[in-house]
Design a protein around this motif. Structure first.
Motif, short mmCIF file in Angstrom:
data_model
loop_
_atom_site.label_atom_id
_atom_site.label_comp_id
_atom_site.label_asym_id
_atom_site.label_seq_id
_atom_site.Cartn_x
_atom_site.Cartn_y
_atom_site.Cartn_z
N GLN A 151 47.60 45.59 39.01
CA GLN A 151 48.00 44.71 40.12
C GLN A 151 46.77 43.94 40.58
N GLY A 152 46.99 42.75 41.13
CA GLY A 152 45.89 41.93 41.61
C GLY A 152 45.05 42.59 42.66
N PHE A 153 45.68 43.37 43.54
CA PHE A 153 44.93 44.01 44.62
C PHE A 153 44.06 45.16 44.10
N GLU A 154 44.15 45.47 42.82
CA GLU A 154 43.32 46.51 42.22
C GLU A 154 42.05 45.91 41.60
N GLY A 155 41.72 44.67 41.96
CA GLY A 155 40.47 44.07 41.53
C GLY A 155 40.57 43.03 40.43
N ALA A 156 41.68 42.36 40.33
CA ALA A 156 41.85 41.34 39.28
C ALA A 156 40.95 40.13 39.54
N PRO A 157 40.37 39.56 38.48
CA PRO A 157 39.57 38.34 38.65
C PRO A 157 40.48 37.13 38.85
N ASP A 158 39.89 36.02 39.25
CA ASP A 158 40.65 34.78 39.36
C ASP A 158 41.20 34.37 38.00
N ALA A 159 42.28 33.65 38.03
CA ALA A 159 42.88 33.09 36.81
C ALA A 159 43.29 31.66 37.14
N TRP A 160 43.43 30.83 36.11
CA TRP A 160 43.81 29.43 36.33
C TRP A 160 44.72 28.98 35.22
N LEU A 161 45.47 27.94 35.49
CA LEU A 161 46.41 27.35 34.53
C LEU A 161 45.76 26.13 33.90
N GLU A 162 45.59 26.17 32.58
CA GLU A 162 45.08 25.02 31.83
C GLU A 162 46.29 24.28 31.27
N LEU A 163 46.56 23.10 31.83
CA LEU A 163 47.71 22.32 31.40
C LEU A 163 47.43 21.55 30.12
N LYS A 164 48.46 21.41 29.31
CA LYS A 164 48.36 20.50 28.16
C LYS A 164 48.23 19.10 28.73
#
Length: 82
Positions: free
Chosen positions: A28-41
């Protein structure tokens, strides 16, 4: 009962993060997940015209690879089902 409806999903990009293996990923994100981003075509970038910082967008993700044979809930360290 009515016939099932089929939908087609076409990828518009990929989700990127610093995670490289499944074992590195928290459940789960609250367990220390790093940032993520969406790379669009490139062809979908114009669709973001008018989107501003703070706007909410709905992104449907499909994680892979998966065998398709295992659907189950697992309790995390906090006791929450994940």
């Amino acid at each position: 009962m009515s016939e099932p409806v089929n939908y087609q999903l076409d990828p518009i990009g990929v989700i990127q993060s610093s995670l490289r293996t499944r074992e590195d990923a928290p459940r789960q994100g609250f367990e220390g997940a790093p940032d993520a981003w969406l790379e669009l075509k490139e062809g979908f970038v114009p669709a973001l015209r008018g989107v501003r910082v703070g706007d909410e967008l709905i992104v449907i993700t499909w994680f892979h690879p998966r065998s398709g044979t295992c659907w189950k809930c697992i309790r995390g360290a906090t006791g929450a089902i994940r």
